[in-house]
Design an enzyme around this catalytic site. Structure first.
Site, PDB file in Angstrom:
ATOM      1  N   ASP A  35       0.856  -1.186   0.000  1.00 39.91           N
ATOM      2  CA  ASP A  35       0.000   0.000   0.000  1.00 39.91           C
ATOM      3  C   ASP A  35       0.900   1.246   0.000  1.00 39.91           C
ATOM      4  O   ASP A  35       1.835   1.329  -0.796  1.00 39.91           O
ATOM      5  CB  ASP A  35      -0.963  -0.073   1.202  1.00 39.91           C
ATOM      6  CG  ASP A  35      -1.994   1.037   1.219  1.00 39.91           C
ATOM      7  OD1 ASP A  35      -2.921   0.996   0.382  1.00 39.91           O
ATOM      8  OD2 ASP A  35      -1.873   1.954   2.048  1.00 39.91           O
TER       9      ASP A  35
ATOM     10  N   HIS B 142      -7.131  -6.378  -0.913  1.00 44.34           N
ATOM     11  CA  HIS B 142      -6.062  -5.444  -0.566  1.00 44.34           C
ATOM     12  C   HIS B 142      -5.197  -5.965   0.586  1.00 44.34           C
ATOM     13  O   HIS B 142      -3.996  -5.679   0.644  1.00 44.34           O
ATOM     14  CB  HIS B 142      -6.683  -4.102  -0.182  1.00 44.34           C
ATOM     15  CG  HIS B 142      -5.668  -3.043   0.115  1.00 44.34           C
ATOM     16  ND1 HIS B 142      -4.814  -2.541  -0.841  1.00 44.34           N
ATOM     17  CD2 HIS B 142      -5.345  -2.402   1.273  1.00 44.34           C
ATOM     18  CE1 HIS B 142      -4.026  -1.639  -0.296  1.00 44.34           C
ATOM     19  NE2 HIS B 142      -4.324  -1.536   0.985  1.00 44.34           N
TER      20      HIS B 142
END
Length: 338
Positions: free
Chosen positions: A114, A308
């Site tokens: 991320d 994610h």
């Protein structure tokens, strides 16, 4: 067989601190048995902690590697300065160099997820001599732009980033910091928890969904013990630090204007990018065409079914790709240690 993972207060890690002026960083340092073959530095993203790499650290130790895992600026036991300019990629890169130099004088293996992935690519540009090889989960390299692109312009091109506008303003921070119940709901919700009606507390179209925060059930991706750890760590500073990473777009863009003066830049060190098939904010198509940015060896992988939170949802597959990549770089050095 379950994948080995760190737990809060795990005896396999030391808790260390590094100070840069008024800013203090907390980092975990894990050492293998015997002399380390190399050092790995792991950078987390939003809304996470160094403990987001809990499934990777024991695996890397098993390869004879030393591992540094900081809480990034604004998170956990690391400082959360009020001044937004402290969160620029350039300033934080200098902090990371300082942490590395406290631990080793050798080039490192750098990994990010991320925001940590975005940051890892920038560190490689600012300090190429620091990095032996680099890998990123979910975040492709975004080249420095020769002109400043506003958040609205970015969202027009990439609507899946609409949530960033809310996070960059005061709204999300105020919503979550309003009460401990809301903070706990936010943490559970970001890691898979839902309301009794099956609704989430966050989506890419809006950001934080205020009315759902106090109705969120338990996380599906982290144990109650781990959620409690995250809650305690986020209770130190609240959401100002984590959301400030979204507020430095203009400052980072100014620094990028200088970097963009070298439009033919290519990474020379070996690199790997691992995408998650079902990442709503960062779909795999964002990795199309990445090859042109790499002069050295470049690997691109995809983990099917992964969201994610790929590192904790698919630890076995994540570790497999990390291990294969590191082995391809270290070669005989690693074999000699195993």
């Amino acid at each position: 067989m379950p994948v080995d993972a760190l737990v809060p207060n795990d005896p396999r890690v030391e808790h260390k601190f590094a100070t840069f002026g008024d800013i203090k960083y907390h980092y975990m340092l894990a050492n293998p048995k015997g002399k380390p073959v190399a050092t790995v530095l792991l950078l987390h993203g939003f809304p996470d902690l160094g403990m987001g790499w809990r499934y990777q650290v024991p695996y890397l130790l098993s390869l004879g590697l030393q591992v540094i895992v900081p809480d990034m600026l604004g998170y956990g036991q690391t400082s959360a300065p009020e001044a937004v300019e402290e969160y620029s990629m350039k300033k934080m890169s200098a902090h990371i160099v300082g942490i590395v130099k406290e631990v080793t004088d050798q080039p490192i293996i750098l990994g990010g997820h991320d925001w940590g992935g975005y940051f890892a690519w920038r560190i490689c540009i600012f300090y190429p001599e620091l990095v032996r090889c680099v890998f990123s989960f979910c975040i492709p390299f975004v080249p420095p732009a020769p002109v400043k692109i506003s958040m609205d312009q970015m969202i027009a091109r990439l609507p899946n980033f609409t949530y960033q506008k809310q996070l960059a303003g005061p709204v999300a921070e105020a919503m979550v910091d309003k009460s401990p119940e809301r903070l706990r709901g936010f943490i559970n919700g970001m890691f898979g928890g839902k309301t009794p009606e099956g609704e989430y507390c966050f989506n890419t179209d809006v950001g934080v969904i205020e009315e759902n925060l106090e109705k969120i059930g338990p996380s599906t991706l982290a144990s109650p013990e781990m959620i409690e750890h995250y809650f305690e760590e986020y209770s130190r500073h609240g959401m100002h630090g984590p959301t400030s990473w979204y507020r430095v777009r203009d400052i980072n863009a100014d620094d990028d204007l200088e970097l963009a003066k070298n439009p033919d830049f290519k990474f020379k060190m070996p690199a790997m990018l691992v995408m998650a098939e079902k990442d709503a904010a960062l779909p795999p198509r964002l990795a199309d065409g990445q090859e042109k940015f790499f002069e050295g060896p470049f690997k691109k992988e995809l983990i099917l079914g992964a969201t994610h939170w790929i590192l904790v949802q698919c630890p076995e597959e994540s570790n497999k790709y990390i291990g294969e990549f590191i082995k391809s770089v270290l070669g005989d050095e690693l074999k000699a240690s195993l």
